[in-house]
Design a protein around this motif. Structure first.
Motif, mmCIF file in Angstrom:
data_model
loop_
_atom_site.group_PDB
_atom_site.id
_atom_site.type_symbol
_atom_site.label_atom_id
_atom_site.label_comp_id
_atom_site.label_asym_id
_atom_site.label_seq_id
_atom_site.Cartn_x
_atom_site.Cartn_y
_atom_site.Cartn_z
ATOM 1 N N THR A 95 75.964 14.182 55.590
ATOM 2 C CA THR A 95 74.509 14.357 55.613
ATOM 3 C C THR A 95 74.046 15.227 56.774
ATOM 4 O O THR A 95 72.957 15.812 56.717
ATOM 5 C CB THR A 95 73.803 12.995 55.728
ATOM 6 N N LYS A 111 73.104 14.058 59.521
ATOM 7 C CA LYS A 111 72.138 13.246 60.273
ATOM 8 C C LYS A 111 72.880 12.322 61.250
ATOM 9 O O LYS A 111 72.857 11.093 61.129
ATOM 10 C CB LYS A 111 71.278 12.426 59.322
ATOM 11 N N ARG A 112 73.498 12.913 62.237
ATOM 12 C CA ARG A 112 74.327 12.112 63.143
ATOM 13 C C ARG A 112 73.503 11.223 64.054
ATOM 14 O O ARG A 112 73.885 10.082 64.345
ATOM 15 C CB ARG A 112 75.203 13.050 63.963
ATOM 16 N N THR A 148 71.551 20.077 59.911
ATOM 17 C CA THR A 148 70.788 20.883 58.954
ATOM 18 C C THR A 148 69.779 21.769 59.686
ATOM 19 O O THR A 148 69.176 22.666 59.069
ATOM 20 C CB THR A 148 70.040 19.987 57.954
ATOM 21 N N GLY A 181 67.751 13.370 67.391
ATOM 22 C CA GLY A 181 67.374 13.627 66.005
ATOM 23 C C GLY A 181 66.640 14.927 65.798
ATOM 24 O O GLY A 181 66.518 15.415 64.663
ATOM 25 N N ASP A 199 71.249 16.771 64.178
ATOM 26 C CA ASP A 199 70.938 16.993 62.762
ATOM 27 C C ASP A 199 71.417 18.397 62.443
ATOM 28 O O ASP A 199 70.736 19.389 62.724
ATOM 29 C CB ASP A 199 69.435 16.862 62.518
#
Length: 447
Positions: free
Chosen positions: A311, A313-314, A437, A429, A435
């Motif tokens: 994802t 989203k670490r 992405t 975040g 993140d």
């Protein structure tokens, strides 16, 4: 129906990564299993050692925590040595003296000698964990690192899960050849580090460019992928070892690691004693109960780390894990005197949260920089984090002596993990390493 086919580059990369995983991870995980066993087996020896040597809970917590003082002081210099001399020679340099000092713990005679040997053990082992994290940045692209670190940190709960009955069994050797059971535990569990230290120079490969077990095309595909990920995620405004040590973002991740490590070692050092409050267990049976939370944690580490990579989203994954750990410790604290089953289930939730947080959390700081700056940044994050390994056991020990119960210590650990969970969510975040992405801005600040 459309059929997707891999490009030749992707095929070569997949093959190279598969070979690297099978060549590197089993050995590194075994070494970390030994490291974690040697630093945490002191928790299993606490009661018989304290009885034989006259240690109070505070003195034991101080001695256990001094390991991390030595570790912290020498962690950054050790990572500089790793960057300069390479993994094979440096990890071997770490393993042999640490194994000898781990064995020497069998011969401490009082609180002073116990404190000194733990301090020296920390110096000897200093840099092993961040050296391995840095080593992984040389071998695996950013997109793979949370999963790889998940495999690596799986050695932590496994070391405690398997080490608990092993240490419990060795403690039963009391009187054999005139030694106490806890002395046998240190001697037997310290020896493998020495043996592996002698073998590591022949088993590890420093960089992909040196890997004869990869073809030239596989080496090229792997190095290209690592460089591509670094260009997209990693900061290139910080280039030198010194600049990374002064970087505010690296210090922020060091603070997050400090909060996480408070929970890791608070649980590891005091879980055997906490389980002792659940019932009157003989040493070996208690070790089997201690293994239950670690077994629960081990079940979820790989899945959660791979999900964080998939994802991107670490930060979210690390925060959710730390929040779960805080809730578990809170539940354990208030159920100790109510229901042993609820308390054990709560401790299991805490272990799941703590150990699933490590891979996503460390993958973020490991993706900040590259080269010498990465060695410095990873060393800094580890050094500050390991101060938590000193603060945690001594604080929990002091609170236990003060109150006569584990409740206050568990509440302290729960609060620390809750604060860290919120901070990780708010800070990491919003960043590309938290993140993936998100694209890193073209112009970066030199903070």
């Amino acid at each position: 129906m459309s059929i997707t086919t891999r490009s030749p580059h992707d095929t070569l990369l997949a093959t190279a990564l598969r070979k690297a995983r099978w060549r590197i991870l089993p050995l590194i995980c075994t070494l970390y299993f030994i490291a974690y066993l040697d630093r945490n087996n002191v928790g299993f020896a606490r009661e018989p050692m304290s009885s034989d040597l006259g240690l109070t809970a505070t003195a034991f917590g101080l001695g256990a925590g001094l390991f991390f003082v030595g570790y912290t002081l020498f962690e950054i210099p050790s990572n500089a040595g790793m960057h300069r001399f390479g993994a094979r020679r440096w990890i071997s340099r770490i393993l042999i003296p640490w194994g000898l000092l781990a064995m020497a713990t069998a011969f401490v005679v009082d609180d002073v000698s116990f404190a000194w040997i733990r301090f020296l053990l920390g110096i000897a082992e200093a840099g092993f964990f961040p050296a391995v994290v840095f080593y992984f940045t040389l071998w695996f692209p950013v997109r793979e690192r949370a999963a790889v670190l998940g495999v690596f940190v799986l050695a932590q709960p496994l070391a405690n899960m398997l080490g608990a009955p092993l240490s419990g069994a060795l403690l039963t050797l009391d009187g054999l050849l005139g030694l106490h059971g806890w002395q046998w535990m240190y001697l037997v569990e310290g020896l493998p580090a020495v043996l592996f230290g002698l073998a590591v120079p022949f088993l590890l490969t420093d960089r992909p460019a040196n890997a004869r077990w990869l073809t030239a095309a596989e080496r090229g595909a792997l190095e290209t992928s690592i460089a591509s990920d670094d260009a997209r995620i990693t900061s290139h405004s910080i280039l030198t070892f010194r600049a990374a040590l002064l970087n505010r973002t690296a210090w922020a991740y060091a603070g997050l690691n400090f909060g996480m490590v408070l929970g890791i070692y608070g649980l590891a050092f005091w879980l055997p004693s906490i389980v002792g409050e659940l019932g009157d267990f003989p040493a070996f049976e208690r070790s089997l109960v201690v293994a239950i939370p670690y077994a629960a944690g081990a079940c979820f580490v790989l899945w959660w780390s791979r999900r964080a990579d998939r994802t991107g989203k670490r930060a979210a994954h690390a925060s959710l894990s730390l929040g779960l750990a805080a809730l578990g410790l809170l539940g354990a604290g208030y159920s100790l005197d109510v229901s042993p089953i609820i308390a054990l289930a709560s401790l299991s939730l805490a272990a799941i949260g703590i150990y699933t947080a490590i891979g996503p959390m460390l993958s973020m700081s490991a993706s900040l920089f590259s080269g010498a700056a990465a060695a410095a940044g990873i060393g800094l994050v580890g050094a500050v984090g390991n101060i938590g390994g000193f603060v945690s056991p001594i604080t929990v020990g002091w609170l236990t002596d003060l109150t006569g119960s584990s409740l206050a210590g568990l509440l302290f650990l729960a609060a620390a993990l809750a604060v860290t969970a919120i901070a990780a969510w708010l800070f990491a975040g919003r960043r590309p390493e938290g993140d993936t992405t998100l694209a890193r801005p073209t112009k970066e600040s030199h903070t």
